[in-house]
Design a protein around this motif. Structure first.
Motif, PDB file in Angstrom:
ATOM      1  N   ARG A 482      48.374  22.869  10.781  1.00 28.91           N
ATOM      2  CA  ARG A 482      49.683  23.636  10.957  1.00 28.91           C
ATOM      3  C   ARG A 482      49.724  24.932  10.448  1.00 28.91           C
ATOM      4  N   GLN A 483      48.602  25.289   9.650  1.00 37.19           N
ATOM      5  CA  GLN A 483      48.592  26.713   8.971  1.00 37.19           C
ATOM      6  C   GLN A 483      50.087  26.866   8.088  1.00 37.19           C
ATOM      7  N   LYS A 484      50.145  26.011   7.238  1.00 37.69           N
ATOM      8  CA  LYS A 484      51.393  25.923   6.233  1.00 37.69           C
ATOM      9  C   LYS A 484      51.010  25.386   4.884  1.00 37.69           C
ATOM     10  N   ALA A 485      51.878  25.720   3.898  1.00 36.39           N
ATOM     11  CA  ALA A 485      51.803  25.116   2.522  1.00 36.39           C
ATOM     12  C   ALA A 485      52.580  23.877   2.474  1.00 36.39           C
ATOM     13  N   VAL A 486      51.870  22.856   2.249  1.00 36.79           N
ATOM     14  CA  VAL A 486      52.623  21.541   1.832  1.00 36.79           C
ATOM     15  C   VAL A 486      53.357  21.345   0.608  1.00 36.79           C
ATOM     16  N   TRP A 487      52.407  21.785  -0.576  1.00 41.71           N
ATOM     17  CA  TRP A 487      53.176  21.896  -1.677  1.00 41.71           C
ATOM     18  C   TRP A 487      52.387  23.003  -2.578  1.00 41.71           C
ATOM     19  N   LYS A 488      52.942  23.472  -3.629  1.00 43.99           N
ATOM     20  CA  LYS A 488      52.594  24.590  -4.474  1.00 43.99           C
ATOM     21  C   LYS A 488      52.933  23.934  -6.091  1.00 43.99           C
ATOM     22  N   VAL A 489      51.743  24.534  -6.846  1.00 46.76           N
ATOM     23  CA  VAL A 489      52.154  24.426  -8.332  1.00 46.76           C
ATOM     24  C   VAL A 489      51.923  25.489  -8.965  1.00 46.76           C
ATOM     25  N   ARG A 490      52.707  26.159  -9.745  1.00 40.00           N
ATOM     26  CA  ARG A 490      52.401  27.325 -10.500  1.00 40.00           C
ATOM     27  C   ARG A 490      51.445  27.164 -11.727  1.00 40.00           C
ATOM     28  N   THR A 491      50.422  28.009 -11.783  1.00 40.29           N
ATOM     29  CA  THR A 491      49.488  27.968 -12.831  1.00 40.29           C
ATOM     30  C   THR A 491      49.609  29.145 -13.617  1.00 40.29           C
ATOM     31  N   LEU A 492      49.202  29.130 -14.666  1.00 43.42           N
ATOM     32  CA  LEU A 492      49.146  30.132 -15.921  1.00 43.42           C
ATOM     33  C   LEU A 492      48.151  31.468 -15.386  1.00 43.42           C
ATOM     34  N   GLY A 493      48.685  32.580 -15.745  1.00 41.79           N
ATOM     35  CA  GLY A 493      48.208  33.902 -15.572  1.00 41.79           C
ATOM     36  C   GLY A 493      47.512  34.128 -14.189  1.00 41.79           C
ATOM     37  N   PRO A 494      46.652  34.961 -14.152  1.00 43.98           N
ATOM     38  CA  PRO A 494      46.186  35.432 -12.905  1.00 43.98           C
ATOM     39  C   PRO A 494      45.015  34.502 -12.267  1.00 43.98           C
ATOM     40  N   TRP A 495      44.708  33.522 -12.898  1.00 43.03           N
ATOM     41  CA  TRP A 495      43.348  32.981 -12.550  1.00 43.03           C
ATOM     42  C   TRP A 495      43.197  31.504 -12.771  1.00 43.03           C
ATOM     43  N   GLY A 496      43.246  30.509 -11.812  1.00 41.80           N
ATOM     44  CA  GLY A 496      43.357  29.103 -11.840  1.00 41.80           C
ATOM     45  C   GLY A 496      41.822  28.601 -11.754  1.00 41.80           C
ATOM     46  N   GLY A 497      41.456  27.395 -12.275  1.00 40.06           N
ATOM     47  CA  GLY A 497      40.351  27.062 -12.181  1.00 40.06           C
ATOM     48  C   GLY A 497      39.683  26.409 -10.944  1.00 40.06           C
ATOM     49  N   GLY A 498      38.591  25.976 -10.869  1.00 39.82           N
ATOM     50  CA  GLY A 498      38.180  25.621  -9.554  1.00 39.82           C
ATOM     51  C   GLY A 498      38.519  24.170  -9.196  1.00 39.82           C
ATOM     52  N   VAL A 499      38.646  23.693  -7.916  1.00 38.82           N
ATOM     53  CA  VAL A 499      39.410  22.549  -7.723  1.00 38.82           C
ATOM     54  C   VAL A 499      38.337  21.500  -7.079  1.00 38.82           C
ATOM     55  N   MET A 500      38.821  20.294  -7.445  1.00 38.63           N
ATOM     56  CA  MET A 500      38.179  19.052  -6.855  1.00 38.63           C
ATOM     57  C   MET A 500      38.925  17.947  -6.128  1.00 38.63           C
ATOM     58  N   ALA A 501      38.931  17.387  -5.067  1.00 42.20           N
ATOM     59  CA  ALA A 501      39.725  16.187  -4.605  1.00 42.20           C
ATOM     60  C   ALA A 501      38.879  15.001  -4.427  1.00 42.20           C
ATOM     61  N   THR A 502      39.579  14.158  -4.697  1.00 39.01           N
ATOM     62  CA  THR A 502      38.936  12.849  -4.530  1.00 39.01           C
ATOM     63  C   THR A 502      39.518  11.703  -3.588  1.00 39.01           C
ATOM     64  N   GLY A 503      38.782  10.925  -3.125  1.00 39.92           N
ATOM     65  CA  GLY A 503      39.229   9.722  -2.327  1.00 39.92           C
ATOM     66  C   GLY A 503      40.305   8.918  -2.788  1.00 39.92           C
ATOM     67  N   GLY A 504      40.685   9.050  -4.178  1.00 42.15           N
ATOM     68  CA  GLY A 504      41.629   8.306  -4.608  1.00 42.15           C
ATOM     69  C   GLY A 504      42.917   9.178  -4.773  1.00 42.15           C
TER      70      GLY A 504
END
Length: 697
Positions: A482-504
């Motif tokens: 759909r090319q749209k955001a489903v949810w967003k979480v604000r993170t601190l400063g200009p740089w958030g960490g790398g991301v991992m997703a899991t089957g859980g």
């Protein structure tokens, strides 16, 4: 307005803008059950590549840790690391965890217990010479068939025996004095290992990738990403085609297009897919007389995996002129789009648009902005080209405020894609910059000797605007269909960490304030959080050993984030920050020792008397040579010591011995043998001035 000096590059611009003040007075989830990982690892218990699978999804299918029990996740073990970059991705195979930190120091651990099995130090910092002035150390490694593969800053590709850490083979992938260096992770596919390099912001170089036999280290093929001097002939028809999109004497500047990070393998199509870098220099008017698309800069390029022959390309920014490289991670999936299953590649590059591309032919399917964008109104899906905003190319020395700025809307820290949720999870950045090239000689332009970065343009950050000084960031769950955001979480400063997703139904991400958090993938609800006592920017991994699922992440602030200096809203002291390997398991009971409190007191300097003119000259020299590691405005952000707190700075002889004599090369401090006494004294005077300001004098 921050200070601007000729030839500023992205991080140098951050350094100058941040530090040279003395020079200027939720919607519902749309999980797609048809989405799946077409390139899944044969063994879900392992995480053997940078993104786990060849398709680079940064997704573990394991479900032992899940949204129902993640609240019981606890520390299994930790291991303290030496000073040096720890923002790197581990790998795990058959119950053994492998990490590469600093300048490619590789360690192997028993995954379940944290027992150190072996360590290999290639002594890359000393071997790197001038290459040490750029880059911050290794970002990751790879495992295959009993071997661990890692690149080194001086340009070697190493194969280590996974059981012993002994070197099996070493291949030099660059020339000794060419400005090329390696910080990215190798990729292994079909018995081959491939590596690129960085350096286009530093030297007049031409990007390429090289594939080697993974067993023997024999070079198999090399593909250049931009054409060389036509008088020398072209290596292949792809380079001959690309040359028609360049003008002037581009080869004198190298061209750029380095593949320093993103590579993805599609086993179904037998393609190795490259994400290429920006131009060298950035400014299209200098590099190519302002003419032509300049292939294959800022492009996604697919090659035949067996031969390295060109198959197709898609260019995200024709005639790139803003450091909008396409070197951010690229993920493969099969998605149900418009009633048909499509084999797609997804990427969220620096320019702020999320691209979905047909990976069988390189044709654009869709592209929409995932962050604030001012440089283009849209991407034309018929032509695949951006519709640029008038003025975006800063014509005739005019200023144009670009969103995103050269940091990008997404940096190199990877996003993840969950085939279970049908969502991509992007560590997005919101930070703009104003571009101009007024005052730059665009005819017969040359890099400024000794300058760490030189792009032929001035990106200027609004650091004096309190609302924008530190920028902002978000973890964005993005529906690629759909090319749209489903949810967003604000993170601190200009740089958030790398991301991992899991089957859980989980998404893991760290923050610069030391929070390591697990969110529900379908809703963004925070379900678990751990205080790591240090910034957590490295991408996590998950794997199984002895029947239990583990999550591992490294802590510590380093790499390009260290250049931000005063733009970082937290302090990470080089000497005392807790660089660690953290490994978690359900019902883990290990504890971290009490956090060490950093002494951030500026050094005592009772005899110092400020000379404004000397400090001003020193500020420019600091930005040119030092700030990329020691931080903008001399505000250290963890990659190197905050010099305002260093007792060495007041001692002129000791300072010179380090800067010009190379006394700390083994620690990653490069030698600047060309700097004369006046320049070194000016740099020292500037740091002493900033220390005095920090002391309130």
């Amino acid at each position: 307005m921050g200070a601007r000096f000729p030839g500023a590059g992205s991080f140098r611009a951050i350094i100058l803008a941040a530090g040279c003040g003395l020079l200027l007075a939720s919607c519902s989830n749309n999980a797609n059950p048809a989405a799946h990982d077409a390139t899944a690892s044969d063994n879900p218990d392992n995480w053997t590549g940078y993104g786990r699978t060849a398709g680079e999804q940064h997704f573990s299918p394991l479900t032992d840790i899940n949204d129902g029990n993640v609240g019981r996740l606890g520390l299994a073990w930790s291991f303290d690391l030496d000073p040096g970059n720890a923002v790197s991705a581990p790998v795990a195979a058959d119950g053994i965890l492998y990490i590469a930190t600093g300048y490619s120091v590789v360690r192997a651990f028993e995954a379940a217990t944290g027992k150190l099995l072996w360590e290999h130090d290639p002594k890359a910092a000393r071997a790197a010479g001038r290459k040490l002035r750029q880059g911050w150390g290794i970002r990751g490694l790879a495992y295959s068939d009993g071997a661990v593969f890692v690149g080194t800053h001086d340009g070697r590709l190493l194969a280590l025996d996974a059981k012993t850490g002994k070197e099996r083979w070493s291949a030099m992938t660059v020339s000794a004095d060419d400005g090329r260096y390696i910080t990215g992770a190798p990729r292994v596919f079909d018995g081959k290992v491939i590596i690129g390099h960085g350096g286009a912001d530093v030297a007049d170089i031409r990007g390429y990738v090289t594939a080697y036999d993974a067993r023997t280290g024999r070079q198999l093929w090399r593909f250049h990403t931009v054409p060389g001097n036509p008088a020398d002939g072209f290596e292949n028809k792809a380079m001959e085609m690309a040359a028609k999109t360049w003008s002037g004497d581009w080869w004198k500047y190298g061209g750029g297009g380095t593949v320093w990070n993103a590579m993805t393998y599609d086993p179904g199509q037998k393609l190795i897919i490259l994400g290429t870098g920006n131009g060298a220099p950035w400014n299209h008017k200098i590099r190519s007389k302002g003419e032509g698309d300049n292939l294959f800069l800022a492009s996604i390029v697919a090659l035949d995996a067996a031969t390295g022959a060109y198959r197709w390309h898609y260019q995200v920014n024709p005639g790139e002129s803003w450091d909008y490289n396409a070197a951010m991670d690229m993920q493969l999936a099969d998605l149900e789009i418009g009633g048909a299953r499509r084999q797609v590649l997804m990427t969220a590059p620096k320019n702020g648009f999320f691209y979905v591309i047909d990976r069988t032919n390189g044709k654009l399917i869709s592209a929409e902005p995932y962050a604030h964008v001012s440089w283009a109104s849209r991407i034309d899906t018929k032509t695949g080209r951006p519709v640029e905003t008038p003025g975006a190319r800063y014509p005739d020395g005019q200023r144009f405020t670009m969103w995103p700025g050269p940091i990008g809307a997404h940096s190199w820290l990877p996003m993840a894609f969950s085939p279970r949720a049908g969502l991509a999870f992007i560590p997005a950045i919101e930070m703009g910059a104003t571009y101009s090239d007024a005052g730059i000689e665009k005819i017969d332009w040359k890099r400024t000797p000794g300058m760490v970065m030189d792009g032929g343009t001035f990106p200027d950050f609004a650091v004096n605007d309190p609302a924008r000084r530190h920028g902002s960031s978000e973890l964005v769950a993005w529906d690629p269909v759909r090319q749209k955001a489903v949810w967003k979480v604000r993170t601190l400063g200009p740089w958030g960490g790398g991301v991992m997703a899991t089957g859980g139904n989980l998404v893991f991400q760290g923050q610069i304030d030391g929070k390591f958090t697990a969110y529900a993938a379908d809703s963004g609800k925070p379900l678990w959080r751990f205080d790591a006592q240090a910034p957590v920017l490295a991408p996590p991994i998950s794997y199984r050993s002895k029947g239990r699922q583990y999550v591992t992440v490294l802590t510590g602030l380093g790499t390009s984030g260290a250049s931000y200096g005063a733009l970082i809203p937290v302090r990470a002291d080089y000497r005392t920050q807790a660089r660690r390997v953290l490994t978690f398991v359900i019902d883990g009971t290990a504890k971290l020792p009490p956090a060490e409190k950093a002494d951030l007191t500026p050094f005592d300097d009772p005899d110092f008397r400020a000379d404004p003119a000397l400090a001003q000259f020193g500020a420019l020299q600091f930005a040119n040579h030092c700030g990329i590691c020691h931080g903008g405005g001399a505000v250290g952000a963890g990659q190197a010591p905050d010099l305002r707190m260093s007792a060495i700075v007041p001692v002129g002889e000791a300072f010179t011995d380090i800067v010009r004599g190379g006394a700390l090369v083994d620690n990653g401090m490069p030698r600047f043998e060309e700097l004369d006494d006046r320049t070194i004294e000016a740099i020292r005077h500037y740091v002493r001035s900033e220390a005095a300001v920090a002391r309130g004098k």
